[in-house]
Every structure is written in structure tokens, then in C-alpha cells.
Design a protein around this motif. Structure first.
Motif, PDB file in Angstrom:
ATOM      1  N   LEU A 114       0.715  -1.123  -0.084  1.00 32.24           N
ATOM      2  CA  LEU A 114      -0.103  -0.106  -0.064  1.00 32.24           C
ATOM      3  C   LEU A 114       1.015   1.382   0.087  1.00 32.24           C
ATOM      4  N   HIS A 115       2.048   1.203   0.704  1.00 23.53           N
ATOM      5  CA  HIS A 115       2.953   2.292   0.541  1.00 23.53           C
ATOM      6  C   HIS A 115       3.458   2.556  -0.962  1.00 23.53           C
ATOM      7  N   THR A 116       3.648   1.699  -1.579  1.00 29.81           N
ATOM      8  CA  THR A 116       4.276   1.978  -2.937  1.00 29.81           C
ATOM      9  C   THR A 116       3.019   2.507  -3.777  1.00 29.81           C
ATOM     10  N   ILE A 117       1.908   1.798  -3.545  1.00 30.63           N
ATOM     11  CA  ILE A 117       0.680   2.360  -4.403  1.00 30.63           C
ATOM     12  C   ILE A 117       0.196   3.781  -3.920  1.00 30.63           C
ATOM     13  N   GLY A 118       0.118   4.244  -2.507  1.00 29.22           N
ATOM     14  CA  GLY A 118      -0.018   5.392  -2.198  1.00 29.22           C
ATOM     15  C   GLY A 118       0.825   6.577  -2.897  1.00 29.22           C
ATOM     16  N   ILE A 119       2.260   6.215  -2.753  1.00 26.30           N
ATOM     17  CA  ILE A 119       3.280   7.268  -3.347  1.00 26.30           C
ATOM     18  C   ILE A 119       2.738   7.370  -4.636  1.00 26.30           C
ATOM     19  N   CYS A 120       2.624   6.382  -5.364  1.00 26.36           N
ATOM     20  CA  CYS A 120       2.044   6.552  -6.886  1.00 26.36           C
ATOM     21  C   CYS A 120       1.030   7.352  -7.272  1.00 26.36           C
ATOM     22  N   VAL A 121      -0.170   7.058  -6.308  1.00 26.93           N
ATOM     23  CA  VAL A 121      -1.339   7.959  -6.525  1.00 26.93           C
ATOM     24  C   VAL A 121      -1.084   9.585  -6.040  1.00 26.93           C
ATOM     25  N   VAL A 122      -0.470   9.884  -4.934  1.00 26.52           N
ATOM     26  CA  VAL A 122       0.209  10.955  -4.768  1.00 26.52           C
ATOM     27  C   VAL A 122       0.841  11.720  -5.970  1.00 26.52           C
ATOM     28  N   THR A 123       1.903  10.858  -6.357  1.00 26.50           N
ATOM     29  CA  THR A 123       2.624  11.571  -7.417  1.00 26.50           C
ATOM     30  C   THR A 123       2.009  11.986  -8.635  1.00 26.50           C
ATOM     31  N   LEU A 124       1.111  10.958  -9.108  1.00 27.63           N
ATOM     32  CA  LEU A 124       0.291  11.292 -10.450  1.00 27.63           C
ATOM     33  C   LEU A 124      -0.691  12.604 -10.037  1.00 27.63           C
ATOM     34  N   CYS A 125      -1.329  12.600  -9.081  1.00 30.05           N
ATOM     35  CA  CYS A 125      -2.156  13.595  -8.696  1.00 30.05           C
ATOM     36  C   CYS A 125      -1.576  15.091  -8.772  1.00 30.05           C
ATOM     37  N   VAL A 126      -0.346  14.961  -8.204  1.00 36.44           N
ATOM     38  CA  VAL A 126       0.408  16.276  -8.363  1.00 36.44           C
ATOM     39  C   VAL A 126       0.881  16.742  -9.559  1.00 36.44           C
ATOM     40  N   THR A 127       1.387  15.556 -10.324  1.00 37.80           N
ATOM     41  CA  THR A 127       1.620  16.094 -11.529  1.00 37.80           C
ATOM     42  C   THR A 127       0.736  16.335 -12.731  1.00 37.80           C
ATOM     43  N   SER A 128      -0.528  15.766 -12.371  1.00 37.92           N
ATOM     44  CA  SER A 128      -1.679  15.896 -13.142  1.00 37.92           C
ATOM     45  C   SER A 128      -2.188  17.517 -13.033  1.00 37.92           C
ATOM     46  N   LEU A 129      -2.249  17.852 -11.578  1.00 33.64           N
ATOM     47  CA  LEU A 129      -2.610  19.270 -11.512  1.00 33.64           C
ATOM     48  C   LEU A 129      -1.676  20.403 -12.163  1.00 33.64           C
ATOM     49  N   ILE A 130      -0.173  19.934 -11.959  1.00 36.42           N
ATOM     50  CA  ILE A 130       0.565  20.657 -12.253  1.00 36.42           C
ATOM     51  C   ILE A 130       0.683  21.084 -14.120  1.00 36.42           C
TER      52      ILE A 130
END
Length: 236
Positions: free
Chosen positions: A204-220
Motif C-alpha cells: 500500500l505504501h508503494t501504491i499510495g506514493i504513486c497515486v500522490v505523485t500522479l495527482c500532483v503531476t496532473s494538477l501541475i
């Protein structure tokens, strides 16, 4: 995707030949010559080459997508985000098809067939969103900072060796692990390496970081396009 392979001798097979040759060469060098003590090294490498080739392609092709279509953009009105999104979507389709095809070879080499493989569609979805977001970001950056396209090639070569793609992180001294922990690509590689090589679901740690990363990059990416879409044409 059809236009990309028009008038080529083997067509779509190039999407299989390129990663296959990369895996073959790396497997010989690292498992036989440098003797990296890793079981089923070809499978280990294959699981990381999938997301790496896709994300690297999105940055490269997405970054040049607006400049490459400069003539069309100056003639008619077209939603500009179509070009980086289309470039990324095409690469994603290629990546999925080549992965399915290469699995035949990977299974022959001894890959584990487990229920964890059903997670791969989720891995492709998360990685695909990140790839589109990166393409949007770099398509804008490359227009306003033309040197970026040349810098990207050099930087991505460095990132390739700074990410545990061709070697396991266990070979890296522990005092340097912090640099890998802040590298988001490590976690996206984990989305594929866990089910393909290790035969388990990503934690879940790996999946969580991936979700946060793609959310940030999508917003940018969306924010950049909203900010520069109207004046973009004057910089092409």
C-alpha cells in the motif's frame, strides 16, 4: 500508431524488438559479465523496462509534440493538449501490446504465474495517467525553453542509472537508500516488479506514493496548460 510504422519492414514488431534487445544485452552484461547475483535476471529487468520505456517515451515524445505540430497549430484551431495526450496514449497502447507479446518469452524463462498479475491493468492505468501528465508538462516547458529538449535526453540517461532498473537496490549501500526513496520512478517500477518478478501485489505504501505523485503531476500539467494555452501559439 499506424502512421509510426508505415513503410517499415517489420511494422509493430519494432515495439517488441527494441525492449527484447535491451533485455538481452543487459542480461548478458549484468548476469554473466558483471555477475549480478540475481535469480531470473531477465525477468527482473523486463518488469522494470515496461514502465521505464513508457514514461521516458512520454517525456521525450510529449515534450516535442507541440513543436512537431507547429504548422498545424498555426493554421487551424485545435485543442493543444490533444497532441501530448495522443502521443502518450499511443505509447501506452504500444507498451501494453508489447508487454502482452513479450510475456510469452518471459513465461518461457520461468516467470511466476500468480493472481498478482491481475494487478497489471491497475499498474498500467496509474502509470498511464502519470505519463500523460508528464507529457503535458514537458510539452509546455519545451516550447518556452527550447533547450529543454536537448537537456531531457542527458537527464533521462542519468535517471536511468540512478533508478534500480538494471540492478536491485540491495546492491546499493544503505546510506544512499534515501536518494532512492525520494525517486518516484522507483515506486512506479514497483507496481510492475512486484507482480511480475516477485509474484505478489505491490504494498500500500508503494501504491499510495504513486497515486500522490500522479495527482500532483496532473494538477501541475493542467495548471500549466490553463496558464499558457492562450499565448502558446506566439512562442511556436
Amino acid at each position: 500508431m499506424t502512421l509510426r510504422y508505415r513503410r517499415t519492414a517489420v511494422g509493430f514488431l519494432w515495439t517488441l524488438i527494441n525492449p527484447l534487445l535491451m533485455i538481452a544485452v543487459s542480461a548478458v552484461v549484468f548476469s554473466l559479465v558483471l555477475r549480478v547475483g540475481l535469480k531470473d535476471y531477465a525477468i527482473f529487468l523486463f518488469s522494470a523496462i515496461i514502465p521505464w520505456n513508457f514514461l521516458n517515451g512520454c517525456i521525450q515524445a510529449g515534450g516535442s509534440s507541440l513543436i512537431a505540430n507547429e504548422g498545424l497549430l498555426k493554421k487551424i484551431y485545435v485543442p493543444k493538449q490533444i497532441f501530448p495526450v495522443a502521443a502518450s496514449a499511443s505509447l501506452l497502447v504500444d507498451s501494453i501490446l508489447s508487454t502482452v507479446s513479450l510475456f510469452v518469452i518471459v513465461f518461457a524463462l520461468g516467470a511466476k504465474v500468480t493472481t498478482a498479475l491481475f494487478f497489471l491493468p491497475v499498474a498500467f492505468l496509474l502509470t498511464g495517467i502519470l505519463g500523460i501528465s508528464l507529457a503535458l508538462i514537458f510539452s509546455i516547458v519545451c516550447v518556452y525553453l527550447r533547450d529543454t529538449s536537448h537537456i531531457i535526453t542527458i537527464v533521462m540517461q542519468a535517471v536511468y542509472y540512478m533508478t534500480p532498473i538494471i540492478y536491485p537496490i540491495s546492491l546499493v549501500p544503505k546510506q544512499y537508500h534515501i536518494y532512492f526513496q525520494v525517486n518516484p520512478l522507483v515506486y512506479f517500477i514497483g507496481l510492475f516488479r512486484a507482480p511480475i518478478y516477485e509474484g505478489r501485489l505491490p504494498d500500500l505504501h508503494t501504491i499510495g506514493i504513486c497515486v500522490v505523485t500522479l495527482c500532483v503531476t496532473s494538477l501541475i500539467g493542467l495548471a500549466l496548460f490553463q496558464r499558457f494555452a492562450k499565448t502558446l501559439i506566439f512562442r511556436l
